[in-house]
Scaffold this active site. Structure first.
Site, PDB file in Angstrom:
ATOM      1  N   ASN A  59       0.821  -1.213   0.000  1.00 53.78           N
ATOM      2  CA  ASN A  59       0.000   0.000   0.000  1.00 53.78           C
ATOM      3  C   ASN A  59       0.854   1.261   0.000  1.00 53.78           C
ATOM      4  O   ASN A  59       0.435   2.305  -0.519  1.00 53.78           O
ATOM      5  CB  ASN A  59      -0.942   0.020   1.212  1.00 53.78           C
ATOM      6  CG  ASN A  59      -2.030  -1.023   1.095  1.00 53.78           C
ATOM      7  OD1 ASN A  59      -2.371  -1.459   0.003  1.00 53.78           O
ATOM      8  ND2 ASN A  59      -2.577  -1.434   2.232  1.00 53.78           N
ATOM      9  N   ASP A 109       2.542  -3.069  -7.035  1.00 57.23           N
ATOM     10  CA  ASP A 109       2.113  -3.242  -5.646  1.00 57.23           C
ATOM     11  C   ASP A 109       1.553  -4.642  -5.381  1.00 57.23           C
ATOM     12  O   ASP A 109       1.827  -5.248  -4.339  1.00 57.23           O
ATOM     13  CB  ASP A 109       1.098  -2.162  -5.238  1.00 57.23           C
ATOM     14  CG  ASP A 109      -0.096  -2.081  -6.182  1.00 57.23           C
ATOM     15  OD1 ASP A 109      -0.227  -2.940  -7.067  1.00 57.23           O
ATOM     16  OD2 ASP A 109      -0.902  -1.128  -6.031  1.00 57.23           O
ATOM     17  N   ASP A 127      -5.844   0.112  -3.478  1.00 55.49           N
ATOM     18  CA  ASP A 127      -5.398   0.272  -4.861  1.00 55.49           C
ATOM     19  C   ASP A 127      -6.485   0.906  -5.720  1.00 55.49           C
ATOM     20  O   ASP A 127      -6.238   1.880  -6.452  1.00 55.49           O
ATOM     21  CB  ASP A 127      -4.995  -1.093  -5.422  1.00 55.49           C
ATOM     22  CG  ASP A 127      -4.467  -1.004  -6.849  1.00 55.49           C
ATOM     23  OD1 ASP A 127      -5.307  -0.985  -7.772  1.00 55.49           O
ATOM     24  OD2 ASP A 127      -3.243  -0.953  -7.047  1.00 55.49           O
ATOM     25  N   HIS A 128      -7.698   0.369  -5.639  1.00 58.74           N
ATOM     26  CA  HIS A 128      -8.789   0.904  -6.442  1.00 58.74           C
ATOM     27  C   HIS A 128      -9.175   2.309  -6.002  1.00 58.74           C
ATOM     28  O   HIS A 128      -9.564   3.141  -6.832  1.00 58.74           O
ATOM     29  CB  HIS A 128     -10.003  -0.029  -6.357  1.00 58.74           C
ATOM     30  CG  HIS A 128      -9.896  -1.236  -7.225  1.00 58.74           C
ATOM     31  ND1 HIS A 128      -8.880  -2.154  -7.084  1.00 58.74           N
ATOM     32  CD2 HIS A 128     -10.671  -1.693  -8.245  1.00 58.74           C
ATOM     33  CE1 HIS A 128      -9.034  -3.122  -7.979  1.00 58.74           C
ATOM     34  NE2 HIS A 128     -10.110  -2.864  -8.702  1.00 58.74           N
TER      35      HIS A 128
END
Length: 400
Positions: A59, A109, A127-128
């Site tokens: 992250n 990632d 991520d999204h």
């Protein structure tokens, strides 16, 4: 502090304990049909991940990648506040490099998560969430590289990125699979966007404003004589987006519903959320006498982009926790109110700016509160940290 907290929903309202229990069923699934990924970028990403230390959390890689784009858009707004320019030649190269670094970090990632054994549903949500925010950021940067200025061309670029991302997120909610086609936004379109930034750095953004017939010797005759090359490029991109992406998403959802013996028609009203969001923005911008004229477009896009980030992040959260599809977020309210007030011509230049600024503060604060609370809830339930990697022994004890 308690008085302040009363203004925000509780943590359980954002994501309940029962919903968190469904995280145990989490399994990431993605399909990437891109030949560019298969034959080129996959090898590049596998090499790039080895450059990151094993102590670096996935992250943190995602957030660092977003940081490149935030720095870039800040630089653009400092040097080309009207988004038209032309700016210094090196700025367009910085924009292309920042976009490329974001893409690299965004693809690395997940590999870092598997490399360190720290894959989790939080990683997908984080991520999204960053990708959703970057839709607006990258759109503003790309518009400056095209020399769009404070115009409907800039608005079109930003809303193309948000629309494609919304449909992909809606598709993933129903299919359980992140599907990237043979030509997709995160790969081919991003590559073209980077190359466009470099082209503007070499020849200047004015190359996109020649007549379409001159810029496209073969296809130029298909477009009106008054159109610029950029108008033609945007028109072709919109057509490709609608038929090559949005309809494909609909077909995949239809196939998933048929396989699961569910009604596809029942999923279609879920698209109204984006329709209301886009319509509110369109009406407000169309009726406003100040946002475009007084160069407040970036402030508006940040407001709308943050609201959009919340919309799609809630869908991903619902997907991960197996909750019903969210059809509403409070951050859409200022956009809808602004549209109505602008349509009724109740704004003065001063009141519209104050309302827009207040709306921006509201949606950003609301988004940050939601994100921080949900991340904390995930971390507590999963026994992990968001931006650091806990020692292996601690994780083993937590899972026992």
């Amino acid at each position: 502090m308690d008085r302040v907290r009363r203004f925000f929903p509780s943590a359980d309202e954002y994501v309940s304990e029962d919903a968190l229990k469904n995280l145990r069923n989490y399994k990431y699934c993605a399909v990437d049909k891109s030949y560019l990924t298969k034959y080129l970028y996959r090898h590049y990403w596998e090499w790039a991940v080895t450059l990151f230390p094993l102590w670096m959390a996935p992250n943190l890689i995602t957030l660092t990648g977003l940081g490149f784009e935030v720095f870039d858009v800040a630089l653009v707004l400092l040097l080309i506040p009207d988004l038209e320019g032309p700016g210094p030649w090196w700025l367009y190269f910085v924009s292309g490099i920042a976009m490329w670094l974001y893409s690299t970090f965004d693809n690395v990632d997940g590999k870092q998560a598997r490399r360190t054994g720290t894959s989790s549903p939080l990683g997908e949500l984080f991520d999204h969430g960053c990708d959703a925010l970057n839709c607006t950021i990258a759109g503003i940067v790309e518009a400056s590289a095209f020399g769009c200025g404070v115009s409907w061309q800039t608005i079109t670029i930003v809303f193309m990125t948000t629309m494609t991302f919304f449909f992909s997120t809606w598709e993933e909610y129903h299919t359980g699979v992140l599907y990237l086609g043979y030509v997709n936004g995160p790969t081919e379109i991003l590559t073209l966007a980077v190359l466009a930034c470099f082209a503007s750095g070499i020849w200047g953004p004015q190359i996109w404003h020649v007549p379409a017939a001159q810029g496209l010797p073969v296809l130029g005759a298909l477009f009106p004589a008054s159109w610029e090359l950029l108008d033609a490029v945007l028109a072709m991109t919109v057509v490709a987006m609608l038929f090559g992406h949005c309809l494909v998403c609909c077909w995949n959802v239809y196939a998933a519903c048929k396989e699961q013996d569910r009604s596809f028609v029942a999923t279609l009203p879920q698209l109204t959320q984006y329709a209301v969001f886009a319509a509110s923005c369109y009406v407000w911008l169309s009726c406003s006498t100040t946002i475009l004229a007084d160069n407040h477009l970036v402030l508006f896009l940040i407001t709308a982009g943050t609201a959009f980030g919340r919309i799609v992040s809630k869908i991903i959260l619902a997907h991960l926790t197996e909750m019903p599809f969210p059809s509403y977020t409070v951050q859409m309210v200022p956009l809808a109110i602004g549209a109505v007030l602008a349509w009724l011509e109740l704004f003065t230049p001063q009141t519209e700016f104050v309302f827009l600024l207040t709306s921006c503060v509201f949606v950003v604060v609301a988004y940050l509160h939601w994100a921080l609370v949900v991340i904390e809830r995930f971390c507590q339930f999963l026994g992990i940290n968001c931006l650091t990697i806990k020692p292996r022994k601690h994780l083993e004890k937590k899972t026992q």
